[in-house]
Motif scaffolding. Sequence first.
Motif, PDB file in Angstrom:
ATOM      1  N   ILE A 111       0.804  -1.211   0.000  1.00  0.00           N
ATOM      2  CA  ILE A 111       0.000   0.000   0.000  1.00  0.00           C
ATOM      3  C   ILE A 111       0.841   1.266   0.000  1.00  0.00           C
ATOM      4  O   ILE A 111       0.301   2.365   0.081  1.00  0.00           O
ATOM      5  CB  ILE A 111      -0.971   0.021   1.204  1.00  0.00           C
ATOM      6  CG1 ILE A 111      -0.245  -0.344   2.510  1.00  0.00           C
ATOM      7  CG2 ILE A 111      -2.108  -0.903   0.964  1.00  0.00           C
ATOM      8  CD1 ILE A 111       0.468   0.790   3.154  1.00  0.00           C
ATOM      9  N   GLY A 112       2.147   1.169  -0.085  1.00  0.00           N
ATOM     10  CA  GLY A 112       2.962   2.376  -0.111  1.00  0.00           C
ATOM     11  C   GLY A 112       4.308   2.137   0.531  1.00  0.00           C
ATOM     12  O   GLY A 112       4.990   1.193   0.203  1.00  0.00           O
ATOM     13  N   ASP A 113       4.688   3.011   1.429  1.00  0.00           N
ATOM     14  CA  ASP A 113       5.973   2.871   2.107  1.00  0.00           C
ATOM     15  C   ASP A 113       5.921   3.625   3.427  1.00  0.00           C
ATOM     16  O   ASP A 113       4.898   4.182   3.809  1.00  0.00           O
ATOM     17  CB  ASP A 113       7.113   3.354   1.217  1.00  0.00           C
ATOM     18  CG  ASP A 113       6.962   4.808   0.789  1.00  0.00           C
ATOM     19  OD1 ASP A 113       6.214   5.550   1.446  1.00  0.00           O
ATOM     20  OD2 ASP A 113       7.593   5.191  -0.197  1.00  0.00           O
ATOM     21  N   ASP A 114       7.041   3.619   4.136  1.00  0.00           N
ATOM     22  CA  ASP A 114       7.059   4.246   5.453  1.00  0.00           C
ATOM     23  C   ASP A 114       6.864   5.750   5.390  1.00  0.00           C
ATOM     24  O   ASP A 114       6.360   6.353   6.341  1.00  0.00           O
ATOM     25  CB  ASP A 114       8.375   3.922   6.169  1.00  0.00           C
ATOM     26  CG  ASP A 114       8.380   2.511   6.740  1.00  0.00           C
ATOM     27  OD1 ASP A 114       7.287   1.997   7.020  1.00  0.00           O
ATOM     28  OD2 ASP A 114       9.465   1.931   6.893  1.00  0.00           O
ATOM     29  N   VAL A 115       7.280   6.395   4.285  1.00  0.00           N
ATOM     30  CA  VAL A 115       7.055   7.830   4.164  1.00  0.00           C
ATOM     31  C   VAL A 115       5.555   8.108   4.086  1.00  0.00           C
ATOM     32  O   VAL A 115       5.036   9.022   4.736  1.00  0.00           O
ATOM     33  CB  VAL A 115       7.779   8.399   2.928  1.00  0.00           C
ATOM     34  CG1 VAL A 115       7.498   9.883   2.779  1.00  0.00           C
ATOM     35  CG2 VAL A 115       9.283   8.168   3.033  1.00  0.00           C
ATOM     36  N   LEU A 116       4.855   7.293   3.309  1.00  0.00           N
ATOM     37  CA  LEU A 116       3.411   7.458   3.205  1.00  0.00           C
ATOM     38  C   LEU A 116       2.732   7.181   4.545  1.00  0.00           C
ATOM     39  O   LEU A 116       1.807   7.886   4.959  1.00  0.00           O
ATOM     40  CB  LEU A 116       2.854   6.537   2.127  1.00  0.00           C
ATOM     41  CG  LEU A 116       1.359   6.698   1.820  1.00  0.00           C
ATOM     42  CD1 LEU A 116       1.064   8.091   1.295  1.00  0.00           C
ATOM     43  CD2 LEU A 116       0.917   5.651   0.814  1.00  0.00           C
ATOM     44  N   ARG A 117       3.187   6.146   5.238  1.00  0.00           N
ATOM     45  CA  ARG A 117       2.636   5.850   6.562  1.00  0.00           C
ATOM     46  C   ARG A 117       2.824   7.050   7.495  1.00  0.00           C
ATOM     47  O   ARG A 117       1.916   7.428   8.232  1.00  0.00           O
ATOM     48  CB  ARG A 117       3.333   4.622   7.149  1.00  0.00           C
ATOM     49  CG  ARG A 117       3.012   3.309   6.446  1.00  0.00           C
ATOM     50  CD  ARG A 117       3.819   2.165   7.057  1.00  0.00           C
ATOM     51  NE  ARG A 117       3.535   0.909   6.384  1.00  0.00           N
ATOM     52  CZ  ARG A 117       2.512   0.113   6.680  1.00  0.00           C
ATOM     53  NH1 ARG A 117       1.678   0.453   7.637  1.00  0.00           N
ATOM     54  NH2 ARG A 117       2.320  -1.006   6.020  1.00  0.00           N
ATOM     55  N   LEU A 118       3.998   7.642   7.439  1.00  0.00           N
ATOM     56  CA  LEU A 118       4.283   8.789   8.295  1.00  0.00           C
ATOM     57  C   LEU A 118       3.353   9.954   7.959  1.00  0.00           C
ATOM     58  O   LEU A 118       2.884  10.671   8.857  1.00  0.00           O
ATOM     59  CB  LEU A 118       5.742   9.204   8.118  1.00  0.00           C
ATOM     60  CG  LEU A 118       6.289  10.290   9.043  1.00  0.00           C
ATOM     61  CD1 LEU A 118       6.160   9.883  10.496  1.00  0.00           C
ATOM     62  CD2 LEU A 118       7.730  10.601   8.691  1.00  0.00           C
ATOM     63  N   MET A 119       3.053  10.135   6.688  1.00  0.00           N
ATOM     64  CA  MET A 119       2.140  11.201   6.297  1.00  0.00           C
ATOM     65  C   MET A 119       0.757  10.990   6.902  1.00  0.00           C
ATOM     66  O   MET A 119       0.119  11.928   7.384  1.00  0.00           O
ATOM     67  CB  MET A 119       2.028  11.271   4.774  1.00  0.00           C
ATOM     68  CG  MET A 119       3.240  11.824   4.073  1.00  0.00           C
ATOM     69  SD  MET A 119       2.937  12.060   2.313  1.00  0.00           S
ATOM     70  CE  MET A 119       1.720  13.356   2.378  1.00  0.00           C
ATOM     71  N   PHE A 120       0.282   9.748   6.870  1.00  0.00           N
ATOM     72  CA  PHE A 120      -1.049   9.485   7.385  1.00  0.00           C
ATOM     73  C   PHE A 120      -1.113   9.627   8.901  1.00  0.00           C
ATOM     74  O   PHE A 120      -2.149   9.989   9.455  1.00  0.00           O
ATOM     75  CB  PHE A 120      -1.534   8.102   6.952  1.00  0.00           C
ATOM     76  CG  PHE A 120      -2.122   8.093   5.575  1.00  0.00           C
ATOM     77  CD1 PHE A 120      -3.319   8.726   5.320  1.00  0.00           C
ATOM     78  CD2 PHE A 120      -1.473   7.455   4.532  1.00  0.00           C
ATOM     79  CE1 PHE A 120      -3.873   8.733   4.054  1.00  0.00           C
ATOM     80  CE2 PHE A 120      -2.008   7.448   3.259  1.00  0.00           C
ATOM     81  CZ  PHE A 120      -3.219   8.089   3.014  1.00  0.00           C
ATOM     82  N   VAL A 121      -0.010   9.349   9.582  1.00  0.00           N
ATOM     83  CA  VAL A 121       0.034   9.599  11.023  1.00  0.00           C
ATOM     84  C   VAL A 121      -0.066  11.098  11.285  1.00  0.00           C
ATOM     85  O   VAL A 121      -0.857  11.561  12.111  1.00  0.00           O
ATOM     86  CB  VAL A 121       1.323   9.024  11.639  1.00  0.00           C
ATOM     87  CG1 VAL A 121       1.500   9.537  13.065  1.00  0.00           C
ATOM     88  CG2 VAL A 121       1.283   7.515  11.637  1.00  0.00           C
ATOM     89  N   ALA A 122       0.742  11.876  10.569  1.00  0.00           N
ATOM     90  CA  ALA A 122       0.753  13.327  10.782  1.00  0.00           C
ATOM     91  C   ALA A 122      -0.561  13.973  10.362  1.00  0.00           C
ATOM     92  O   ALA A 122      -0.925  15.029  10.882  1.00  0.00           O
ATOM     93  CB  ALA A 122       1.914  13.953  10.017  1.00  0.00           C
ATOM     94  N   CYS A 123      -1.279  13.351   9.432  1.00  0.00           N
ATOM     95  CA  CYS A 123      -2.547  13.904   8.955  1.00  0.00           C
ATOM     96  C   CYS A 123      -3.739  13.245   9.635  1.00  0.00           C
ATOM     97  O   CYS A 123      -4.799  13.061   9.022  1.00  0.00           O
ATOM     98  CB  CYS A 123      -2.642  13.755   7.433  1.00  0.00           C
ATOM     99  SG  CYS A 123      -1.471  14.784   6.540  1.00  0.00           S
ATOM    100  N   HIS A 124      -3.572  12.886  10.891  1.00  0.00           N
ATOM    101  CA  HIS A 124      -4.666  12.276  11.638  1.00  0.00           C
ATOM    102  C   HIS A 124      -5.794  13.285  11.821  1.00  0.00           C
ATOM    103  O   HIS A 124      -5.562  14.457  12.140  1.00  0.00           O
ATOM    104  CB  HIS A 124      -4.155  11.815  13.015  1.00  0.00           C
ATOM    105  CG  HIS A 124      -5.088  10.890  13.708  1.00  0.00           C
ATOM    106  ND1 HIS A 124      -6.218  11.339  14.352  1.00  0.00           N
ATOM    107  CD2 HIS A 124      -5.079   9.546  13.850  1.00  0.00           C
ATOM    108  CE1 HIS A 124      -6.870  10.309  14.863  1.00  0.00           C
ATOM    109  NE2 HIS A 124      -6.196   9.210  14.580  1.00  0.00           N
ATOM    110  N   PRO A 125      -7.052  12.868  11.602  1.00  0.00           N
ATOM    111  CA  PRO A 125      -8.173  13.816  11.701  1.00  0.00           C
ATOM    112  C   PRO A 125      -8.391  14.390  13.098  1.00  0.00           C
ATOM    113  O   PRO A 125      -9.133  15.360  13.243  1.00  0.00           O
ATOM    114  CB  PRO A 125      -9.379  12.977  11.248  1.00  0.00           C
ATOM    115  CG  PRO A 125      -8.964  11.552  11.400  1.00  0.00           C
ATOM    116  CD  PRO A 125      -7.486  11.533  11.162  1.00  0.00           C
ATOM    117  N   ALA A 126      -7.758  13.818  14.119  1.00  0.00           N
ATOM    118  CA  ALA A 126      -7.874  14.392  15.458  1.00  0.00           C
ATOM    119  C   ALA A 126      -7.148  15.726  15.556  1.00  0.00           C
ATOM    120  O   ALA A 126      -7.414  16.529  16.457  1.00  0.00           O
ATOM    121  CB  ALA A 126      -7.317  13.425  16.498  1.00  0.00           C
ATOM    122  N   LEU A 127      -6.225  15.989  14.625  1.00  0.00           N
ATOM    123  CA  LEU A 127      -5.485  17.244  14.610  1.00  0.00           C
ATOM    124  C   LEU A 127      -6.192  18.240  13.697  1.00  0.00           C
ATOM    125  O   LEU A 127      -6.914  17.860  12.778  1.00  0.00           O
ATOM    126  CB  LEU A 127      -4.059  17.014  14.103  1.00  0.00           C
ATOM    127  CG  LEU A 127      -3.229  15.943  14.811  1.00  0.00           C
ATOM    128  CD1 LEU A 127      -1.879  15.786  14.124  1.00  0.00           C
ATOM    129  CD2 LEU A 127      -3.058  16.285  16.276  1.00  0.00           C
TER     130      LEU A 127
END
Length: 426
Positions: A111-127
């Motif tokens: 589904i992608g890579d660790d950079v993409l995973r990191l993006m989705f963590v930083a773009c969490h809807p709680a923020l």
Amino acid sequence: MDTAALHRTIDRLCREERPRIIGGLMRLVHDLDLAEELAQDALLAALGRWPQTGLPDNPGAWLMTTARHRGIDRLRRSRLLDARHAELAREIEQAQRDAETRAEEARDDVIGDDVLRLMFVACHPALTIESQVALTLRLIGGLTTDEIARAFLVPEATIAQRIVRAKRGIAKAGTPFEVPRRADLPARRSAVLHVLYLVFNEGFAASSGAHWARPDLCAEALRLVRVLAGLMPREPEVHALEALMALQASRLAARTDAHGHPVLLAEQDRARWDHALIDAGLAALARAQAVRGPAAPAAYELQAAIAACHALAPAADATDWTRIAALYGRLLALTGSPVVALNRAVATGMAAGPAAALPLVDALADDPALASYHLLPGVRGDLLAKLGRHPEAAAAFERAASLARNPRERDWLSGRAAECRAQASP
């Protein structure tokens, strides 16, 4: 390779690998601050070691291995080696043993890579969306708080606060390091796309640093948006952003001369444009339009359509500026952005002449968001020069140069000011 060239190569590699290292570590330690610290330790180790030993065969794997070792050492030295730290140490050690059994560490997954995973963590809807974007630009783009502030046209302190709040929010929420389920992707889509857009823009026209552009940032943003297009094939704005990036990136090689000096669009050698990227961009734009159907186009598609106008023009004087001005008008109605309003003024000037554009630019003079935006006086200077008002043009270019942070751009604007002063002399 001489020493200066080696240091430039090391700096580039460290900048490119940093988000991958943080992403890989975050998957293991589940602590963003710790992942950043370990990544920084590894980068500092590389800066100290590689000039003496030369570059390793696989710099990325070397950095990741070093970061993991530093993590294990730090956790072992800690006087507070509680159960959680012990568990993290075991996880890092196991990951290290697994990595050493492979010839090269696998970077991508289905589904992608660790950079993409990191993006989705930083773009969490709680923020908040502002915190999501600021944090991801810092982690993925490697942008400084100052560079991010310039992208948002807000004070640097505001961005610093957003980043701190975002990190606290992630820690407080215990945000899992995982790409959300496919059904949950739309909740984070807008923030991720906005981040990629801003990372690409920083690469296309660097706000600071020694170079006019940073092609590495453009390439990474385009790579990641293509990954997203595979994850979200029914989202027109994902394809539209891919189209915009590909079309813009096609001009990168022609935007500077042999000495690194800026070359304006009208003066670029179009034979140096990357026609494979143009074809890819036009294909992505067609996909966006097909997926969108009868709905009105959104912001990225309108911008991609503008880029397509430039890409399809065989020469600068064949550019359809009337259509570009109309597209900017639609984009302005959609976004209300003063930067879009300035771009519409430029297009209007090309389509109808500088006298038609100057009032549009002057109307933006009191917009607080553009108070420190160097392109506002830069555009005004260009219009005044075309109207033969050279003393005013020189003053406008001098103002633009004083606001520009990129030295290449500052020198170019100062050169324009000098030309106007010379033309104004009797």
